[in-house]
Design a protein around this motif. Structure first.
Motif: not given
Length: 261
Positions: A69-72, A84-85, A90-91, A103-104
């Motif tokens: 999950v994209a957590w800022p 995605e950024d 995160w990686e 996101t799209d």
């Protein structure tokens, strides 16, 4: 094996476009103890990181989320970032700062954390793009919702945008100083009805009304949700103002269907 269902709030049918999904977690269904009891999703609160990891796993498993999950890292600002950024950073063991994620890409999950601040899900009416914003009073006043709307419109310029608001601190509990009211009125005097005089020169602020007004000013006219109070519903929600040391709920949004095992 069927995943254990974690209690969540979700938009009613028709609140968001077909193919758009969103939930807000509550404080129920996790393993955290003490002031973070029980489904704390935030790593920065002093909770045991292993408990937070388990809580995130339980929520994601309950929702059928198989990818990260994209957590800022939220800073009460107005930066909007593509999910995605965030995941790419995160990686590399980096968490980027932002207070709205968009996101799209189908199946990519945007997320923010709150414990009194207002989470807002934004979605294009064609079901092709989604964003979620963390709107505390500072970010709300500075334009985080407008920035998130603009990010979606850049991707889908012909689409209309709908919004759904999760649980936040209610106006009876949200007492602010005159400087907060002045900040909003400096942007727009029409925000005045969202403030009611309180004790000692303070005001009761309606963060739901403030958000609706800001969204309507940028032509987001279908705005649903809201009305729950994180401060007064202690058994259901975390509240920073009520408890100080506490956990965070998560609001997650995505388009398309998630993987099912």
């Amino acid at each position: 094996m069927t995943a254990e269902l974690i209690p969540t709030l979700a938009p009613d049918f028709g609140d968001l476009p077909s193919g758009t999904w969103a939930v807000q977690s509550t404080r129920e269904g996790g393993v955290s103890t003490g002031p973070w009891h029980s489904l704390n999703l935030a790593l920065h609160t002093g909770d045991d990181p292993e408990h937070v990891a388990e809580n995130r796993y339980r929520l994601e498993h309950s929702l059928g989320i198989a990818e990260p999950v994209a957590w800022p890292r939220q800073v009460h600002g107005t930066r909007v970032i593509r999910a995605e950024d965030l995941l790419e950073a995160w990686e590399q063991d980096e968490v980027l700062e932002a207070d709205a994620v968009f996101t799209d890409a189908p199946g990519v999950v945007c997320a923010v954390q709150t414990a009194d601040c207002l989470p807002v899900v934004l979605a294009t009416d064609d079901g092709e793009a989604v964003a979620v914003a963390h709107a505390g009073w500072r970010g709300l006043a500075d334009g985080v919702l407008e920035a998130a709307v603009e990010a979606l419109r850049i991707m889908r310029p012909e689409a209309e945008i709908r919004a759904w608001m999760g649980a936040a601190i209610g106006p009876e509990a949200f007492e602010v100083g005159p400087e907060v009211r002045d900040t909003f009125l400096d942007h727009d005097v029409e925000a005045a009805p969202a403030f009611r005089a309180g004790p000692n020169g303070h005001f009761h602020a309606d963060i739901y009304a403030l958000a609706r007004h800001r969204l309507e000013r940028v032509d987001v006219v279908q705005v649903t949700g809201g009305g729950r109070c994180t401060y007064s519903e202690a058994g259901r929600f975390y509240s920073y103002r009520r408890d100080g040391e506490t956990g965070r709920m998560g609001t997650l949004a995505w388009i398309g269907h998630l993987d099912e095992d």
